[in-house]
Design a protein around this motif. Structure first.
Motif, PDB file in Angstrom:
ATOM      1  N   GLN A   1      36.212  54.607  22.767  1.00 30.28           N
ATOM      2  CA  GLN A   1      35.448  53.412  23.136  1.00 30.28           C
ATOM      3  C   GLN A   1      36.291  52.433  23.954  1.00 30.28           C
ATOM      4  N   VAL A   2      37.528  52.192  23.505  1.00 27.55           N
ATOM      5  CA  VAL A   2      38.326  51.200  24.238  1.00 27.55           C
ATOM      6  C   VAL A   2      38.857  51.784  25.547  1.00 27.55           C
ATOM      7  N   THR A   3      38.922  53.091  25.643  1.00 32.79           N
ATOM      8  CA  THR A   3      39.236  53.705  26.939  1.00 32.79           C
ATOM      9  C   THR A   3      38.086  53.425  27.916  1.00 32.79           C
TER      10      THR A   3
ATOM     11  N   ALA B   1      42.983  50.766  27.911  1.00 30.79           N
ATOM     12  CA  ALA B   1      42.739  49.650  26.988  1.00 30.79           C
ATOM     13  C   ALA B   1      42.119  48.502  27.753  1.00 30.79           C
ATOM     14  N   PHE B   2      41.456  47.633  27.006  1.00 32.19           N
ATOM     15  CA  PHE B   2      40.723  46.509  27.590  1.00 32.19           C
ATOM     16  C   PHE B   2      41.303  45.219  27.016  1.00 32.19           C
ATOM     17  N   GLY B   3      42.053  44.509  27.814  1.00 35.15           N
ATOM     18  CA  GLY B   3      42.757  43.323  27.322  1.00 35.15           C
ATOM     19  C   GLY B   3      42.021  42.041  27.638  1.00 35.15           C
ATOM     20  N   LEU B   4      40.991  41.759  26.876  1.00 31.51           N
ATOM     21  CA  LEU B   4      40.213  40.539  27.117  1.00 31.51           C
ATOM     22  C   LEU B   4      40.522  39.473  26.058  1.00 31.51           C
ATOM     23  N   SER B   5      40.442  39.836  24.789  1.00 35.93           N
ATOM     24  CA  SER B   5      40.530  38.849  23.707  1.00 35.93           C
ATOM     25  C   SER B   5      41.934  38.283  23.557  1.00 35.93           C
TER      26      SER B   5
ATOM     27  N   ALA C   1      43.942  32.901  20.143  1.00 33.47           N
ATOM     28  CA  ALA C   1      43.430  31.543  19.912  1.00 33.47           C
ATOM     29  C   ALA C   1      41.974  31.384  20.334  1.00 33.47           C
ATOM     30  N   HIS C   2      41.454  32.281  21.153  1.00 36.87           N
ATOM     31  CA  HIS C   2      40.185  31.953  21.817  1.00 36.87           C
ATOM     32  C   HIS C   2      38.969  32.801  21.437  1.00 36.87           C
ATOM     33  N   GLY C   3      39.130  33.914  20.763  1.00 40.34           N
ATOM     34  CA  GLY C   3      37.971  34.709  20.330  1.00 40.34           C
ATOM     35  C   GLY C   3      36.989  34.975  21.461  1.00 40.34           C
ATOM     36  N   ALA C   4      35.707  34.662  21.205  1.00 41.83           N
ATOM     37  CA  ALA C   4      34.652  34.926  22.188  1.00 41.83           C
ATOM     38  C   ALA C   4      34.749  34.003  23.410  1.00 41.83           C
TER      39      ALA C   4
ATOM     40  N   PRO D   1      29.186  45.888  14.114  1.00 39.19           N
ATOM     41  CA  PRO D   1      28.465  44.706  14.640  1.00 39.19           C
ATOM     42  C   PRO D   1      29.400  43.592  15.099  1.00 39.19           C
ATOM     43  N   LYS D   2      30.682  43.736  14.815  1.00 41.73           N
ATOM     44  CA  LYS D   2      31.605  42.652  15.184  1.00 41.73           C
ATOM     45  C   LYS D   2      32.427  42.952  16.432  1.00 41.73           C
ATOM     46  N   LEU D   3      32.286  44.132  16.963  1.00 42.35           N
ATOM     47  CA  LEU D   3      33.001  44.475  18.192  1.00 42.35           C
ATOM     48  C   LEU D   3      32.134  44.089  19.385  1.00 42.35           C
TER      49      LEU D   3
ATOM     50  N   GLY E   1      31.318  41.169  20.720  1.00 40.07           N
ATOM     51  CA  GLY E   1      30.354  40.098  20.414  1.00 40.07           C
ATOM     52  C   GLY E   1      29.731  40.304  19.057  1.00 40.07           C
ATOM     53  N   THR E   2      29.601  39.230  18.311  1.00 47.70           N
ATOM     54  CA  THR E   2      28.995  39.320  16.982  1.00 47.70           C
ATOM     55  C   THR E   2      27.473  39.420  17.114  1.00 47.70           C
ATOM     56  N   VAL E   3      26.808  39.600  15.974  1.00 46.47           N
ATOM     57  CA  VAL E   3      25.342  39.635  15.955  1.00 46.47           C
ATOM     58  C   VAL E   3      24.794  38.352  16.577  1.00 46.47           C
ATOM     59  N   ALA E   4      25.404  37.211  16.232  1.00 51.83           N
ATOM     60  CA  ALA E   4      24.922  35.924  16.753  1.00 51.83           C
ATOM     61  C   ALA E   4      25.028  35.876  18.273  1.00 51.83           C
ATOM     62  N   VAL E   5      26.150  36.340  18.794  1.00 57.80           N
ATOM     63  CA  VAL E   5      26.350  36.314  20.246  1.00 57.80           C
ATOM     64  C   VAL E   5      25.306  37.203  20.927  1.00 57.80           C
ATOM     65  N   ASN E   6      25.060  38.361  20.351  1.00 55.84           N
ATOM     66  CA  ASN E   6      24.086  39.278  20.953  1.00 55.84           C
ATOM     67  C   ASN E   6      22.657  38.770  20.820  1.00 55.84           C
TER      68      ASN E   6
ATOM     69  N   ASP F   1      19.160  24.390  18.458  1.00 53.62           N
ATOM     70  CA  ASP F   1      19.605  24.721  17.100  1.00 53.62           C
ATOM     71  C   ASP F   1      19.689  26.247  16.948  1.00 53.62           C
ATOM     72  N   LEU F   2      20.904  26.769  17.136  1.00 55.29           N
ATOM     73  CA  LEU F   2      21.078  28.230  17.099  1.00 55.29           C
ATOM     74  C   LEU F   2      20.698  28.808  15.742  1.00 55.29           C
ATOM     75  N   ASN F   3      20.887  28.032  14.706  1.00 62.00           N
ATOM     76  CA  ASN F   3      20.525  28.486  13.364  1.00 62.00           C
ATOM     77  C   ASN F   3      19.028  28.822  13.292  1.00 62.00           C
TER      78      ASN F   3
HETATM   79  C1  LIG Z   1      38.596  46.183  15.171  1.00 61.75           C
HETATM   80  C2  LIG Z   1      38.469  45.332  16.404  1.00 61.75           C
HETATM   81  C3  LIG Z   1      38.810  45.829  17.633  1.00 61.75           C
HETATM   82  C4  LIG Z   1      38.712  45.053  18.802  1.00 61.75           C
HETATM   83  N1  LIG Z   1      39.087  45.580  20.016  1.00 61.75           N
HETATM   84  C5  LIG Z   1      39.104  44.795  21.119  1.00 61.75           C
HETATM   85  C6  LIG Z   1      39.613  45.289  22.361  1.00 61.75           C
HETATM   86  O1  LIG Z   1      40.004  46.453  22.480  1.00 61.75           O
HETATM   87  N2  LIG Z   1      39.662  44.445  23.424  1.00 61.75           N
HETATM   88  C7  LIG Z   1      39.248  43.147  23.332  1.00 61.75           C
HETATM   89  O2  LIG Z   1      39.340  42.439  24.332  1.00 61.75           O
HETATM   90  N3  LIG Z   1      38.754  42.643  22.169  1.00 61.75           N
HETATM   91  C8  LIG Z   1      38.677  43.441  21.060  1.00 61.75           C
HETATM   92  N4  LIG Z   1      38.199  42.940  19.864  1.00 61.75           N
HETATM   93  C9  LIG Z   1      37.814  41.534  19.807  1.00 61.75           C
HETATM   94  C10 LIG Z   1      36.343  41.330  19.675  1.00 61.75           C
HETATM   95  O3  LIG Z   1      35.715  41.568  20.878  1.00 61.75           O
HETATM   96  C11 LIG Z   1      36.209  39.895  19.153  1.00 61.75           C
HETATM   97  O4  LIG Z   1      36.182  40.049  17.746  1.00 61.75           O
HETATM   98  C12 LIG Z   1      35.025  39.179  19.642  1.00 61.75           C
HETATM   99  O5  LIG Z   1      35.197  38.881  21.001  1.00 61.75           O
HETATM  100  C13 LIG Z   1      34.777  37.864  18.886  1.00 61.75           C
HETATM  101  O6  LIG Z   1      35.935  37.118  18.720  1.00 61.75           O
HETATM  102  P1  LIG Z   1      36.386  36.688  17.237  1.00 61.75           P
HETATM  103  O7  LIG Z   1      36.216  37.871  16.335  1.00 61.75           O
HETATM  104  O8  LIG Z   1      37.744  36.109  17.304  1.00 61.75           O
HETATM  105  O9  LIG Z   1      35.326  35.597  16.797  1.00 61.75           O
HETATM  106  P2  LIG Z   1      35.201  34.101  17.308  1.00 61.75           P
HETATM  107  O10 LIG Z   1      35.069  34.106  18.776  1.00 61.75           O
HETATM  108  O11 LIG Z   1      36.295  33.295  16.700  1.00 61.75           O
HETATM  109  O12 LIG Z   1      33.813  33.701  16.702  1.00 61.75           O
HETATM  110  C14 LIG Z   1      33.678  33.017  15.449  1.00 61.75           C
HETATM  111  C15 LIG Z   1      32.225  32.745  15.167  1.00 61.75           C
HETATM  112  O13 LIG Z   1      31.644  31.989  16.223  1.00 61.75           O
HETATM  113  C16 LIG Z   1      30.438  32.576  16.678  1.00 61.75           C
HETATM  114  N5  LIG Z   1      30.306  32.453  18.144  1.00 61.75           N
HETATM  115  C17 LIG Z   1      31.289  32.508  19.056  1.00 61.75           C
HETATM  116  N6  LIG Z   1      30.780  32.361  20.295  1.00 61.75           N
HETATM  117  C18 LIG Z   1      29.449  32.249  20.180  1.00 61.75           C
HETATM  118  C19 LIG Z   1      28.365  32.091  21.117  1.00 61.75           C
HETATM  119  N7  LIG Z   1      28.567  32.039  22.437  1.00 61.75           N
HETATM  120  N8  LIG Z   1      27.118  32.038  20.632  1.00 61.75           N
HETATM  121  C20 LIG Z   1      26.894  32.113  19.310  1.00 61.75           C
HETATM  122  N9  LIG Z   1      27.869  32.254  18.383  1.00 61.75           N
HETATM  123  C21 LIG Z   1      29.135  32.313  18.800  1.00 61.75           C
HETATM  124  C22 LIG Z   1      30.569  34.050  16.305  1.00 61.75           C
HETATM  125  O14 LIG Z   1      29.310  34.619  16.053  1.00 61.75           O
HETATM  126  C23 LIG Z   1      31.393  34.028  15.026  1.00 61.75           C
HETATM  127  O15 LIG Z   1      30.551  33.895  13.911  1.00 61.75           O
HETATM  128  C24 LIG Z   1      38.261  43.714  18.703  1.00 61.75           C
HETATM  129  C25 LIG Z   1      37.898  43.197  17.454  1.00 61.75           C
HETATM  130  C26 LIG Z   1      37.992  43.983  16.315  1.00 61.75           C
HETATM  131  C27 LIG Z   1      37.584  43.396  15.001  1.00 61.75           C
END
Ligand SMILES: Cc1cc2nc3c(=O)[nH]c(=O)nc-3n(C[C@H](O)[C@H](O)[C@H](O)COP(=O)(O)OP(=O)(O)OC[C@H]3O[C@@H](n4cnc5c(N)ncnc54)[C@H](O)[C@@H]3O)c2cc1C
Length: 572
Positions: free
Chosen positions: A104-106, A136-140, A143-146, A376-378, A380-385, A474-476
């Motif tokens: 998948q990450v390839t 590999a895909f170096g996006l995340s 400090a910044h998550g999504a 569901p957490k890879l 984008g989370t369920v909420a993001v999708n 209200d996203l909730n």
């Molecule tokens: C096992 C694993 C492998 C992974 N592999 C890779 C990889 O190869 N390359 C890579 O780049 N990343 C990778 N990821 C990162 C993955 O894509 C991130 O987990 C994802 O981008 C979300 O970031 P976060 O988990 O830090 O959550 P955060 O961004 O910290 O989100 C926290 C909360 O905020 C909510 N939230 C954030 N933004 C929004 C929005 N716009 N709308 C609504 N809700 C929002 C989320 O739903 C969540 O509940 C991996 C993650 C895991 C767990």
């Protein structure tokens, strides 16, 4: 109908060409020859899957399936064909997330490369694959998550036309071994989207510092740092807003495999669960004689069938997409959030049935129960999708247009559009064909008819008691609307695929029994939202429906589930 589920013993995908069939079979045989004891013990020992990567290299598995025809140097077996990518995703999921994930990450790592016009970078990626390497895909970032806008991976001009890259990446799969690491960053001194850049790095370079595996498992999800990493013109894939589009468009392609990974995991877990439960005698009876156990198993099976039907049909929309048909952009996040959460739910039901068995060291169920949570957490989370899905809702529900029919797409075509998706914006303008058509076709199936009433009621809600201005922020509240809407889209493609493949109507009826219950549950959730108005609350209670009960139908579907007992057991 049982043939709808993948079974390694009987798998024979006649619709693929000879080399594709050989590769898929070789993969299955590799896992079966290595056996279940090795599969589970390596998993629990958190042993890196180097032997699988060796096998894939020897067979040219990733190179054949992930090199577009344009970069294949005339090799007629190489092309990007979403149907066979999906097939391998399902097989790898079946044997475990540990094997699905490096694949998948390839795919993700290749996304920015195959979208790039840089011939040197493309040629290098093709060579890395041909040599048996991975990407590999170096996006995340840590400090910044999504929030990928806030990247701290900074490229500083070196004065010779190149750059020095400095910064860290976090959660990057294959970051320990990848020959091509596609990295997202920004150029120092350029603010906003104009400063974005996608470039490639090599994990073997001395300025690439692998920090650690951030997850405690057999997969390697790395943290790495680039320290004065030299980036030349040959390494630059995209600059400016195009780099951001490349990130989103890559996730579009890569996200799609999550559902097939989840389906594979759920299928293997189902074989193990039914075989165990059906042969276990308690108080003189089979465990499967308990009515609740039977109901859980029938529900798990129906949900698995539903997910397969939806995802298989989504393949067709991916492969037939083009600049004037971007419907896949809705179906994709639905596969991502709905199909993966359904896989989690299915494995949950199976764990309920098998109980202690899903904690044992030598079962696949134990692995499935742990790993299924990740999907569901890879990407984008369920909420993001769900937030993404909502953008399509008005056009989908209220402004259908005509499209030429999309046939089943098993042909050996190269899916070039997926790497030419163009700007990632304009989602709210994507148009759809009439969703009611599929529901009309199956109105004779009792639970389809009931669910279609719920779908109609939902469209009515948006016209008569739409979200207020405050609720629209209200996203909730909106996420629950998104859940209700998603079910309508889910049902539509399930029905389209049922028509194309001739699914047993009794199974389809059972599938919609589940969808009705889910819809009712989300309606109740909407009723209870802090901001729901009286009209919305009344709508919610009025939209609750009981599925049509039919014991003969249930028994018929149970017969199919029972038939899975002993149908597959992995080689010891
Ligand atoms: C096992 C694993 C492998 C992974 N592999 C890779 C990889 O190869 N390359 C890579 O780049 N990343 C990778 N990821 C990162 C993955 O894509 C991130 O987990 C994802 O981008 C979300 O970031 P976060 O988990 O830090 O959550 P955060 O961004 O910290 O989100 C926290 C909360 O905020 C909510 N939230 C954030 N933004 C929004 C929005 N716009 N709308 C609504 N809700 C929002 C989320 O739903 C969540 O509940 C991996 C993650 C895991 C767990």
């Amino acid at each position: 109908m049982t043939s709808l589920l993948f079974n390694p013993a009987t798998y024979d995908p006649q619709h693929f060409d000879l080399e594709t069939r050989r590769l898929l079979r070789a993969t299955i045989d590799w896992f079966e020859d290595r056996g279940k004891r090795a599969l589970v013990s390596k998993y629990h020992a958190k042993e890196f899957h180097a032997d699988f990567l060796e096998f894939a290299a020897k067979e040219n598995l990733f190179a054949t399936l992930l090199t577009p025809a344009a970069d294949a140097a005339g090799d007629e077996n190489k092309r990007w064909d979403t149907a066979r990518v999906a097939a391998l995703s399902e097989i790898l999921g079946f044997y475990g997330l540990s094997y699905w994930y490096p694949w998948q990450v390839t795919i993700l790592g290749l996304g920015p490369v195959w979208q790039s016009a840089n011939p040197a970078a493309r040629a290098r990626a093709a060579q890395v694959l041909a040599d048996g390497g991975v990407c590999a895909f170096g996006l995340s970032e840590k400090a910044h998550g999504a929030d990928i806008y806030s990247t701290d991976m900074v490229l500083t001009p070196d004065g010779d036309g190149g750059y020095r890259a400095n910064g860290g990446k976090y959660y990057i799969g294959n970051g320990n071994v990848a020959g091509v690491v596609s990295v997202f960053g920004r150029v120092e001194g350029i603010d906003g989207p104009e400063g974005y850049v996608f470039f490639t790095a090599d994990s073997a370079h001395p300025n690439y510092h692998l920090v650690k595996n951030v997850v405690p498992s057999a997969i390697y999800v790395s943290e790495f740092h680039l320290d004065d990493y030299p980036v030349t013109a040959d390494d630059i894939l995209h600059t400016g807003p195009a780099a951001f589009d490349a990130a989103l468009n890559t996730v579009n392609v890569g996200k799609f495999n999550l559902c097939f990974g989840g389906i594979g995991i759920a299928e293997h877990a189902l074989y193990e669960a039914i075989t165990h439960a059906h042969n276990r005698i308690l108080y003189g009876n089979r465990v499967t004689d308990f009515p609740h156990v039977r109901s859980y198993l029938v529900d798990a099976y129906a949900r698995l069938v539903a997910s397969k039907l939806f995802c298989d049909r989504a393949v067709d929309y991916f492969r037939s997409a083009g600049p004037d048909d971007r419907r896949y952009l809705l179906f994709n996040p639905v596969t991502k959030m709905q199909a993966t959460t359904e896989a989690e739910r299915i494995v949950g039901l199976l764990s309920e049935v098998t109980s202690a068995k899903s904690f044992e060291a030598d079962t696949y169920l134990t692995i499935a129960a742990t790993d299924i949570r990740g999907l569901p957490k890879l990407e984008g989370t369920v909420a993001v999708n769900l937030a993404l899905i909502l953008k399509f809702m008005p056009q989908y529900l209220f402004a259908p247009v005509e499209y030429p029919p999309v046939p089943t797409r098993h042909d050996a075509a190269d899916d070039v559009f997926l790497f030419n998706q163009g700007p990632a914006r304009g989602l709210g303008k994507v148009r759809f064909h009439d969703w009611r058509e599929a529901y009309r076709t199956f109105v004779h199936v009792p639970n389809v008819e009931v669910f279609a009433q719920q779908a109609e009621a939902f469209a009515e809600l948006l016209l008569t008691a739409p979200p207020s201005e405050d609720q629209q922020k209200d996203l909730n509240y909106l996420l629950t609307l998104g859940e209700l809407f998603t079910l309508i889209v889910y049902g539509q493609l399930i029905l389209e695929q049922a028509e194309l493949t001739g699914v047993d109507p009794l199974v389809l009826d059972q599938v919609f029994d589940a969808l009705i219950r889910d819809f009712s549950g989300h309606a109740i959730a909407l009723h209870s939202k802090p901001s729901s108005t009286l009209a919305q609350q009344q709508w919610a209670l009025g939209a609750v429906r009981k599925p049509v009960v039919d014991q003969a139908r249930f028994d018929h579907v149970w017969g199919q589930v029972e038939g899975l007992s002993g149908a597959y057991e992995m080689n010891a």
